[in-house]
Design an enzyme around this catalytic site. Structure first.
Site, mmCIF file in Angstrom:
data_model
loop_
_atom_site.group_PDB
_atom_site.id
_atom_site.type_symbol
_atom_site.label_atom_id
_atom_site.label_comp_id
_atom_site.label_asym_id
_atom_site.label_seq_id
_atom_site.Cartn_x
_atom_site.Cartn_y
_atom_site.Cartn_z
ATOM 1 N N GLU A 211 8.678 1.507 11.333
ATOM 2 C CA GLU A 211 9.753 2.497 11.153
ATOM 3 C C GLU A 211 9.083 3.853 11.214
ATOM 4 O O GLU A 211 8.336 4.222 10.301
ATOM 5 C CB GLU A 211 10.444 2.306 9.799
ATOM 6 C CG GLU A 211 11.201 1.005 9.662
ATOM 7 C CD GLU A 211 12.434 0.942 10.537
ATOM 8 O OE1 GLU A 211 12.905 1.998 11.004
ATOM 9 O OE2 GLU A 211 12.911 -0.175 10.785
ATOM 10 N N LYS B 295 0.886 -1.183 0.000
ATOM 11 C CA LYS B 295 0.000 0.000 0.000
ATOM 12 C C LYS B 295 0.916 1.223 0.000
ATOM 13 O O LYS B 295 1.434 1.648 1.042
ATOM 14 C CB LYS B 295 -0.921 -0.088 1.205
ATOM 15 C CG LYS B 295 -1.538 1.171 1.768
ATOM 16 C CD LYS B 295 -2.289 2.061 0.825
ATOM 17 C CE LYS B 295 -2.609 3.367 1.564
ATOM 18 N NZ LYS B 295 -1.946 4.520 0.961
ATOM 19 N N GLU C 36 8.746 16.584 15.113
ATOM 20 C CA GLU C 36 9.282 16.318 13.777
ATOM 21 C C GLU C 36 8.636 17.293 12.787
ATOM 22 O O GLU C 36 7.428 17.244 12.565
ATOM 23 C CB GLU C 36 8.960 14.873 13.375
ATOM 24 C CG GLU C 36 9.592 14.479 12.072
ATOM 25 C CD GLU C 36 9.255 13.046 11.678
ATOM 26 O OE1 GLU C 36 8.091 12.651 11.818
ATOM 27 O OE2 GLU C 36 10.166 12.345 11.212
ATOM 28 N N CYS D 255 13.078 10.767 7.659
ATOM 29 C CA CYS D 255 12.882 10.377 9.056
ATOM 30 C C CYS D 255 14.179 10.539 9.841
ATOM 31 O O CYS D 255 14.162 10.862 11.014
ATOM 32 C CB CYS D 255 12.398 8.939 9.113
ATOM 33 S SG CYS D 255 13.436 7.843 8.161
HETATM 34 P P1 TAP Z 1 1.906 8.683 7.227
HETATM 35 O O1 TAP Z 1 0.903 9.755 7.118
HETATM 36 O O2 TAP Z 1 2.061 7.980 8.523
HETATM 37 O O3 TAP Z 1 1.566 7.639 6.060
HETATM 38 C C1 TAP Z 1 2.336 6.491 5.826
HETATM 39 C C2 TAP Z 1 1.505 5.462 5.092
HETATM 40 O O4 TAP Z 1 0.423 5.052 5.935
HETATM 41 C C3 TAP Z 1 0.853 5.981 3.809
HETATM 42 O O5 TAP Z 1 0.790 4.922 2.878
HETATM 43 C C4 TAP Z 1 -0.548 6.333 4.282
HETATM 44 O O6 TAP Z 1 -1.496 6.342 3.238
HETATM 45 C C5 TAP Z 1 -0.811 5.207 5.253
HETATM 46 N N1 TAP Z 1 -1.835 5.497 6.252
HETATM 47 C C6 TAP Z 1 -2.326 6.691 6.653
HETATM 48 N N2 TAP Z 1 -3.254 6.519 7.623
HETATM 49 C C7 TAP Z 1 -3.352 5.174 7.823
HETATM 50 C C8 TAP Z 1 -4.118 4.368 8.715
HETATM 51 N N3 TAP Z 1 -4.989 4.887 9.595
HETATM 52 N N4 TAP Z 1 -3.959 3.018 8.672
HETATM 53 C C9 TAP Z 1 -3.084 2.470 7.813
HETATM 54 N N5 TAP Z 1 -2.329 3.188 6.952
HETATM 55 C C10 TAP Z 1 -2.458 4.532 6.963
HETATM 56 O O7 TAP Z 1 3.368 9.186 6.869
HETATM 57 P P2 TAP Z 1 3.795 10.102 5.651
HETATM 58 O O8 TAP Z 1 3.261 11.464 5.896
HETATM 59 O O9 TAP Z 1 3.481 9.419 4.359
HETATM 60 O O10 TAP Z 1 5.389 10.080 5.829
HETATM 61 C C11 TAP Z 1 6.037 10.883 6.745
HETATM 62 C C12 TAP Z 1 6.322 10.156 8.044
HETATM 63 O O11 TAP Z 1 6.984 8.926 7.791
HETATM 64 C C13 TAP Z 1 7.259 10.925 8.944
HETATM 65 O O12 TAP Z 1 6.814 10.877 10.265
HETATM 66 C C14 TAP Z 1 8.575 10.184 8.827
HETATM 67 O O13 TAP Z 1 9.427 10.298 9.907
HETATM 68 C C15 TAP Z 1 8.110 8.793 8.648
HETATM 69 N N6 TAP Z 1 9.158 7.997 8.002
HETATM 70 C C16 TAP Z 1 9.881 7.133 8.767
HETATM 71 C C17 TAP Z 1 10.896 6.411 8.189
HETATM 72 C C18 TAP Z 1 11.693 5.483 9.030
HETATM 73 S S1 TAP Z 1 12.535 4.366 8.269
HETATM 74 N N7 TAP Z 1 11.717 5.546 10.325
HETATM 75 C C19 TAP Z 1 11.185 6.547 6.837
HETATM 76 C C20 TAP Z 1 10.447 7.423 6.103
HETATM 77 C C21 TAP Z 1 9.411 8.153 6.702
HETATM 78 P P3 TAP Z 1 -1.970 7.737 2.544
HETATM 79 O O14 TAP Z 1 -0.779 8.299 1.895
HETATM 80 O O15 TAP Z 1 -3.009 7.299 1.592
HETATM 81 O O16 TAP Z 1 -2.475 8.596 3.674
#
Ligand code: TAP
Length: 497
Positions: A254, A179, A389, A288
């Site tokens: 992660e 996904k 963050e 991240c």
């Molecule tokens: P999120 O908003 O958490 O989204 C991540 C994924 O989860 C997306 O595919 C999103 O889909 C999906 N999602 C959203 N709500 C969900 C729910 N209730 N149940 C299941 N899945 C759901 O993160 P983002 O904004 O895409 O990315 C930024 C965040 O990722 C930051 O906090 C960053 O630190 C973290 N990150 C961490 C790492 C590691 S390795 N620690 C690496 C990269 C990023 P949609 O896009 O359709 O909402």
């Protein structure tokens, strides 16, 4: 052959590209220009059911689970070869979709393909152990695939993160439903189509696209899913935990970070300053592991801040498709508004603006989500900008006095993903590395991970490790087999008389 010029992207289920069952789509928009790029299939729950059923059938029925490890290795290398062959087109696709500088996106896809190759090789090297057991007993262990794995991925490193999960999942014999984030779905779909071309059996790799809050949550809670591997925000990570906790399904997470860079007075500033600039402004700070808190020892503080500001001001911000661009757009105009609000908040709390803090002057960039790389100096660790963050191009610079304070401030965070140390004192480097509470510590260089080196966080930065062989452990169950090999029949109650 992958089609990179289309304007509609389907679901990929059971090796078939198909529209959502409802026919619904959502728009993919280039954040650097506002241009509409493509319509992406918006999966309904019934499509998620179909994807899980396909993955289940491939796992339970043996399409993938019964392949021998050598075949898994060959197919994973074949997929990696196709990714390398399509590298330029994939990089262009992702740069347009997420607005990131194409040189960065390309490097990330290369990293992702290299990680896939690492796990292609690992598929034939999954090992068990024999353990000491009482006389007459033999104990050995082996690692088994878990089953159907849901891989839920964010937008900041779309294809790299997908491949980072896909490699160990498939190498271990699992099947997957991916996904991707809604803002970066296209490269995962193309990758799955390349996997069909490579010859992966139907149902092994499935991709569903659509809103995380709807189908992401539905997928994570699906009884046909045995493990969820999630990368994203700590907040959504909690939803994932809620989805799996009732029946204790496997999970790895992660999550977010607020990682520090510690610059000691004895550091080589010719390396520390550009290293610190890179490790916050790479990916426009949307990493991240971004070293978003820069802790600088008092005697070199003023010099560091002025050199950091001067070098930051020289970064080339602009068109993501220009190979010379170093910092592209943010993921959306809405996200930029959130980053700008943090900057305003930091200044209101007493930080000083060392550089940036505004949108670029270039009128050619006015319709995109651009923000100049920004440094807030004189921060304290209690400020919101130093605790939360921001996930954008904002460095918080904090002065410190001595090693003890540096360690205390570095560890004063709910997160624990990564830290960088800059010092020429070898003993101090290892002493402080041992004292920092984070999953990764880098010394006198800014890079966090290479294929084979573990990546993951302490504290609220997550559970589990990726990139290294530890990820194979996270995608397997450990089985212990105890054998009785004694000469006489086993009769623990003494019933044979
Ligand atoms: P999120 O908003 O958490 O989204 C991540 C994924 O989860 C997306 O595919 C999103 O889909 C999906 N999602 C959203 N709500 C969900 C729910 N209730 N149940 C299941 N899945 C759901 O993160 P983002 O904004 O895409 O990315 C930024 C965040 O990722 C930051 O906090 C960053 O630190 C973290 N990150 C961490 C790492 C590691 S390795 N620690 C690496 C990269 C990023 P949609 O896009 O359709 O909402």
């Amino acid at each position: 052959m992958a089609d990179f010029d289309r304007t509609a992207y389907p679901l990929v289920i059971n090796n078939e590209s198909r529209p959502a069952s409802t026919g619904e789509t959502f728009a993919s928009v280039n954040p650097a220009t506002g241009e509409h790029l493509a319509d992406i299939a918006s999966a309904a729950p019934s499509d998620v059911d179909a994807a899980v059923a396909a993955a289940r059938a491939s796992f339970d029925g043996g399409g993938w689970a019964r392949t021998n490890p050598q075949k898994r290795t060959r197919l994973l290398f074949k997929l990696a070869d196709l990714l390398w062959a399509n590298l330029d087109a994939l990089a262009r696709l992702e740069a347009r979709e997420i607005g990131k500088a194409i040189s960065s996106v390309k490097a990330e896809i290369m990293q992702g393909a290299s990680e896939l190759e690492f796990f292609a090789g690992a598929a034939t090297k999954i090992r068990g152990e024999t353990n000491a057991a009482p006389h007459g007993f033999v104990n050995y262990t082996h690692r088994e695939a878990i089953g159907v794995c849901a891989l839920i991925v964010p937008w900041n490193y779309p294809l790299m993160t997908t491949l980072r999960k896909l490699g160990p999942a498939l190498a271990a014999g699992n099947t997957v439903v991916i996904k991707p984030a809604s803002q970066s779905a296209m490269s995962a779909i193309v990758m799955a189509e390349l996997a069909v071309e490579a010859g992966f059996p139907p149902g092994t790799i499935n991709v569903i696209t659509g809103a995380g809050s709807a189908i992401g949550g539905y997928l994570a809670a699906h009884p046909g899913v045995d493990k969820v591997s999630f990368t994203g925000s700590t907040e959504v990570g909690r939803h994932i935990l809620d989805a799996v906790r009732h029946d204790f399904r496997r999970v790895s997470l992660e999550l977010g970070g607020k990682s520090p860079a510690l610059v000691f007075a004895d550091a080589d500033l010719d390396a520390a300053v550009p290293g610190a600039v890179w490790s916050i402004f790479y990916s426009a700070g949307q990493s991240c592991e971004a070293r978003s808190r820069i802790l600088v020892e008092r005697p070199i503080y003023d010099d560091f801040v002025s050199r950091f500001a001067e070098q930051t001001a020289r970064l080339r911000v602009g068109d993501p498709l220009n190979p010379k661009t170093q910092v592209g757009a943010l993921i959306s105009v809405a996200h930029r508004a959130s980053v700008e609000a943090y900057v305003a908040d930091g200044l209101a709390e007493g930080a000083t603006l060392a550089v940036g803090g505004k949108r670029p002057d270039d009128p050619g960039l006015a319709s995109g989500a651009f923000l100049m790389p920004t440094a807030l100096a004189d921060c304290s660790n209690g400020m919101r900008v130093a605790r939360e963050e921001i996930f954008g191009p904002v460095a918080c610079i904090l002065p410190f006095e001595g090693e003890k304070e540096a360690i205390a401030v570095a560890n004063d965070s709910i997160y624990g993903l990564a830290a960088s140390l800059w010092t020429t004192d070898v003993a101090r480097a290892h002493r402080v590395a041992g004292a920092i509470k984070s999953g990764v510590v880098t010394i006198n260089q800014p890079f966090t991970v290479f294929p084979g080196t573990p990546f993951g966080g302490f504290k609220q930065s997550g559970w589990g490790r990726e990139v290294s062989l530890d990820a194979l452990d996270d995608f397997t169950e450990l089985k212990s087999v105890l054998v009785y090999a004694g000469a006489r029949p086993m009769d623990p109650f003494g019933l044979n008389g």
